[in-house]
Scaffold this active site. Sequence first.
Site, short mmCIF file in Angstrom:
data_model
loop_
_atom_site.label_atom_id
_atom_site.label_comp_id
_atom_site.label_asym_id
_atom_site.label_seq_id
_atom_site.Cartn_x
_atom_site.Cartn_y
_atom_site.Cartn_z
CB CYS A 53 1.08 0.85 -1.97
SG CYS A 53 2.53 1.85 -1.51
CG HIS B 79 0.56 2.70 -6.39
ND1 HIS B 79 -0.49 2.99 -5.56
CD2 HIS B 79 1.68 2.88 -5.65
CE1 HIS B 79 -0.03 3.35 -4.36
NE2 HIS B 79 1.29 3.29 -4.39
CD GLU C 190 -3.26 2.35 -7.93
OE1 GLU C 190 -2.93 3.08 -6.98
OE2 GLU C 190 -2.87 1.18 -8.05
#
Length: 588
Positions: free
Chosen positions: A450, A581, A583
Amino acid sequence: MKRTGILVNASRGTLVDSDALAKALRKGWIWGAGLDVVEGEPNVTIDHPLVKEPSHDKYIIISGGVVSGIGKGIIASSTRLLLKTAGLKVTAIKIDPYMNIDAGTMRPTEHGEVFVLNDGGEVDLDLGNYERYLDVTLSRDNNITTGKIYREVIERERKGEYLGKTVQIVPHVTSAIQDWIERVSKIPVDNSGEEPDICIIELGGTVGDIESAPFVEAMRQFQFRVGYDNFALIHVSLVPDMHGEQKTKPTQTTVHALRGLGLLPDLVACRLLAPRPIENATKEKISMFCHVSTTQVLGVHDMSSVYHVPLLLQSQGIIDYLRKRLNLTALHIPEEMIQRGLSIEARWKAMTRAQERCYDEVKIVLVGKYTEFKDSYMSVIKHDGQWVDSSNLEPPAQGSDPAKYHDAWRALVGASGILVPGGFGQRGTEGMILAIKWAREQKVPFLGICLGFQMAVLEWARNVLGVQDAQSTEFVPDTHNPFIIFMPEVSRTHMGGTMRLGLRPTSAITSPATWSKARQLYGNVDRMWERHRHRYEVNPEQVPRLEASGLTFVGKDERGERMQILELKGTSPFFLGLQPHPELCSRP
């Protein structure tokens, strides 16, 4: 028709025949909360939709006492996992008693990471734990806040749905909470497409907080609404260790307060902030003063990984107790689900054993803006790696705090890999750019997420293209060389829920297919799906210039207009940046 007492469901302003109620109660049917007796004509028959068969859904409430942030989310997630290993379908709800509509406008250093769901919901970080432990996909409705409940009640009042009643916390707000829970608990969250068997509800904050009082009262009513066999309560409390003695008084006090509010814990989970397990004498004392047996007292001490907590709870018989308490043996569990649960249990145990057998150490340094609070990057990093505040890498820190400046650079130059995560605002971004420059020039593996992705673009523009004043309009709105710009469709007046949010595709371009590590990591697919949360993007006008100089955008949006993944070919063993993102969709 004979005049008789009429029952009014105050949450809906609906008239209900009292004779029908009596018949329903005799048959064991359940009625909604908030009923007032008035005089009038009975106009609702026994087949009215408010008269319903008793619920067979099971609910487990996780509450907390003494202090917040002691691990309710991990204990709730671990309990869900263990129920799933028993072949059950499990869903989750997190209650946050703050007035915000969602977590989107809250700073990470105050409430931890903002977790983003597929539908774009910005929610509490505990929902990330739920998804990772259970391998399910939740929605924004799985996170209840005071703001959401009040908004719903006020909107219904404005529509006239309460028919002139005085709208109050009890019964209207508490009924709205219960209705929300029952509705969401029936939504499938896994690939079976079937309604869950059990819903675990985590009540945020601590018992006794003013803001959580309506939710505690709603749960007190809810236990009667769903029935004894369908409602269990696990209370998580702190057991501090003082000079080697495990103190039980805080737990006694919080359980006493909980019972005073009309809720009796079925299990007391004692959180010990040390590697030392709970002692038998401690269990016996809590059992004596908290109206539970010693088998209903669980100890949860610090472990090398949070992924060991389910096995710790399993060893103390939590599932055996819940199976009896909630009469889970009465549920029909298909053989396929039982075998799937056994497979999940075996794989989880294998994962935890593998973690204990890792002997080589790789030093990954996280260079971020919110390093003072470890929950700020909960999904990014799950171990105690080294964190560096990006502001401490900047030249002004050398004069203002030389010790922090030199410690930050010492950690950075000794890193085996550098990770720059997301964030907002200008503070610390120059330090991020310096860290990225070090990674690129010294060929240290780098991952930018990001904001880290955007800073990698600025670093390249400044130090390779030679555009020394390359900037983001987030930091310098009137910059002459905007390489990162505000997305045109995003609101400039409202902050909450207006970013580019949720699950979106990234199309992999074909030309770097033979060398792109991103494409290899995603299994050589042509389209990757990840969750986004950003207001700014790479300036499309600068993309030809960037790519001509060697910075390759290997992933773009479905229209090929937005840059979403960048890589460097050949100049570094691993140099990867992602606008989304990754994750947030990760699973252990």
